[in-house]
Write a protein that holds these residues in place. Structure first.
Motif, PDB file in Angstrom:
ATOM      1  N   GLU A 134       0.843  -1.199   0.000  1.00 19.06           N
ATOM      2  CA  GLU A 134       0.000   0.000   0.000  1.00 19.06           C
ATOM      3  C   GLU A 134       0.875   1.244   0.000  1.00 19.06           C
ATOM      4  O   GLU A 134       2.036   1.202   0.410  1.00 19.06           O
ATOM      5  CB  GLU A 134      -0.900   0.031   1.232  1.00 19.06           C
ATOM      6  N   PHE A 135       0.273   2.347  -0.434  1.00 15.49           N
ATOM      7  CA  PHE A 135       0.954   3.631  -0.393  1.00 15.49           C
ATOM      8  C   PHE A 135       0.112   4.621   0.393  1.00 15.49           C
ATOM      9  O   PHE A 135      -1.071   4.829   0.094  1.00 15.49           O
ATOM     10  CB  PHE A 135       1.193   4.171  -1.808  1.00 15.49           C
ATOM     11  N   LEU A 136       0.723   5.219   1.416  1.00 20.87           N
ATOM     12  CA  LEU A 136       0.049   6.208   2.251  1.00 20.87           C
ATOM     13  C   LEU A 136       0.638   7.582   1.957  1.00 20.87           C
ATOM     14  O   LEU A 136       1.857   7.744   1.905  1.00 20.87           O
ATOM     15  CB  LEU A 136       0.229   5.875   3.734  1.00 20.87           C
ATOM     16  N   HIS A 137      -0.234   8.567   1.751  1.00 25.49           N
ATOM     17  CA  HIS A 137       0.230   9.910   1.380  1.00 25.49           C
ATOM     18  C   HIS A 137      -0.070  10.888   2.507  1.00 25.49           C
ATOM     19  O   HIS A 137      -1.232  11.091   2.880  1.00 25.49           O
ATOM     20  CB  HIS A 137      -0.462  10.360   0.092  1.00 25.49           C
ATOM     21  N   PHE A 138       0.981  11.477   3.071  1.00 27.78           N
ATOM     22  CA  PHE A 138       0.856  12.472   4.130  1.00 27.78           C
ATOM     23  C   PHE A 138       1.162  13.846   3.530  1.00 27.78           C
ATOM     24  O   PHE A 138       2.321  14.199   3.314  1.00 27.78           O
ATOM     25  CB  PHE A 138       1.813  12.150   5.280  1.00 27.78           C
TER      26      PHE A 138
ATOM     27  N   ASN B 151      -5.197  11.751   6.719  1.00 29.14           N
ATOM     28  CA  ASN B 151      -5.351  13.022   7.416  1.00 29.14           C
ATOM     29  C   ASN B 151      -4.120  13.246   8.291  1.00 29.14           C
ATOM     30  O   ASN B 151      -3.653  12.325   8.965  1.00 29.14           O
ATOM     31  CB  ASN B 151      -6.612  13.021   8.274  1.00 29.14           C
ATOM     32  N   CYS B 152      -3.610  14.448   8.274  1.00 27.92           N
ATOM     33  CA  CYS B 152      -2.411  14.755   9.053  1.00 27.92           C
ATOM     34  C   CYS B 152      -2.390  16.252   9.341  1.00 27.92           C
ATOM     35  O   CYS B 152      -3.155  17.025   8.753  1.00 27.92           O
ATOM     36  CB  CYS B 152      -1.157  14.319   8.301  1.00 27.92           C
ATOM     37  N   PRO B 153      -1.538  16.705  10.264  1.00 28.63           N
ATOM     38  CA  PRO B 153      -1.449  18.139  10.575  1.00 28.63           C
ATOM     39  C   PRO B 153      -1.199  18.969   9.315  1.00 28.63           C
ATOM     40  O   PRO B 153      -0.430  18.569   8.440  1.00 28.63           O
ATOM     41  CB  PRO B 153      -0.269  18.210  11.544  1.00 28.63           C
TER      42      PRO B 153
END
Length: 276
Positions: A114-118, A164-166
Motif C-alpha cells: 500500500e501507499f500512504l500519502h501524508f 489526514n495529518c497536521p
C-alpha cells in the motif's frame, strides 16, 4: 554527506528546507531508529525525484531504463534490488512547488503493498502534486518488479491512500512537515519493533485461557485472555500507528530548531557523522 551554510540557513523560520537537509534528516532517522534493520528504508531525494519526474510508461524498455537509472542512484543502500525485504519505505515527494511524504508499506498480513500519502497542504490548489505522488508510486512498483519479477503487484497496488495529518499554515513549511511526519512514524514503528508485539510468546498469552478450580457440580469459571476477534484488533492497533493527529505535531519552528541541533550534533559526534 556534506551540508553547506545555505542548507543551515534554510532552516530559519520562513525559509524553504533544501533537498540536502531532508536527505540528511532521513539518514539520521535511519541511523537512530533502524540502523541495522533492512526492513525500513529511506529513499533519497534524487531517487524520489526520478520516480516523480519520469513519465509513466509500461513498455519493457522504459521500465528497464527506469530501473537501471534508479539502481545506479541507489549505490549506497542497494535497497531497491531487494524489494521483498522492505516492510516500510519513506519517500519525500516534490512537485508543483510542494513537498509531501509518501510511505510504502508491505505488511505480512496484507496481500498487497500500500501507499500512504501524508500531505500537509490538502486544501491547496496543487492538484498536480497528488498526481506526482501517484506517478512516483507506479514507477517505484515498476522498479521493484523489474528488480524482482516474483514481486506480487496488481492494479490494486496502485491505490494511493490519502491520510489526514497536521496541516501547515503557510507556503514554506512543507519540507518541515515531511521531516516531522517521518519522525513521528519512525519513532512509533521503532517502538513497536522493540516491544516485539508480534512475538510468539505475546501471541500465546493473548490466546491463553485458564480454567479456575470450581466445586463439584458447578461449572468451572474461566479466566480468558482471548480476544473476541484478535485479527481485527491487531489490524486496528496497526492502523493507529499510521494516524498522525494535530496533537502529535511539533510547531514548525521548533522542528526547524530540532533539525538544526541534530545537524550540529552529528557534526561534532564522530560516530554519527561517520554514519551520516
Amino acid at each position: 554527506m556534506t551540508l553547506s551554510h545555505t542548507d543551515i540557513d534554510a532552516l530559519r523560520p520562513g525559509e524553504w528546507v533544501t533537498d540536502d537537509v531532508i536527505d540528511f534528516y532521513f539518514k539520521y532517522l535511519k541511523h537512530k531508529y533502524f540502523r541495522n534493520n533492512k526492513k525500513y528504508v529511506y529513499i533519497p531525494v534524487t531517487i524520489a525525484n526520478l520516480l516523480t519526474e519520469r513519465p509513466v510508461d509500461s513498455s519493457s524498455k522504459h521500465i528497464k531504463d527506469l530501473a537501471g537509472d534508479a539502481n545506479a542512484l541507489d549505490f549506497e543502500t542497494q535497497c531497491l534490488k531487494r524489494p521483498k525485504s522492505i516492510r516500510v519505505a519513506f519517500l519525500p515527494i516534490f512537485g508543483d512547488d510542494h513537498w509531501s511524504l509518501l510511505v510504502y508499506r508491505n505488511l505480512k498480513h496484507r496481500p498487497l503493498p500500500e501507499f500512504l500519502h501524508f500531505n500537509s497542504h490538502l486544501n491547496s490548489t496543487r492538484e498536480h502534486h497528488t498526481q506526482c505522488a501517484r506517478t512516483a508510486l507506479i514507477n517505484l512498483l515498476y522498479v521493484f518488479r523489474e528488480n524482482d519479477p516474483s514481486m506480487a503487484i496488481s492494479k490494486d497496488s496502485y491505490k494511493l491512500v490519502v491520510k489526514n495529518c497536521p496541516q501547515q499554515s503557510n507556503g514554506n513549511d512543507c519540507g518541515v512537515y515531511v521531516c516531522m511526519n517521518a519522525y513521528i512514524l519512525s519513532s512509533r514503528l521503532s517502538k513497536k519493533e522493540r516491544e516485539g508485539k508480534n512475538s510468539p510468546l505475546h501471541a500465546f498469552v493473548k490466546r491463553l485461557s485458564i480454567s479456575a478450580y470450581s466445586p463439584p457440580g458447578r461449572r468451572a469459571d474461566t479466566l480468558s485472555f482471548a480476544e473476541k476477534n484478535p485479527e481485527k484488533d491487531k489490524l486496528d492497533q496497526e492502523e493507529l500507528l499510521w494516524k498522525v493527529k494535530d496533537k502529535d505535531a511539533v510547531l514548525p519552528d521548533d522542528m526547524r530548531s530540532y533539525i538544526t541541533n541534530v545537524i550540529y550534533s552529528a557534526t561534532y559526534t564522530r560516530s554519527a557523522s561517520a554514519s551520516l
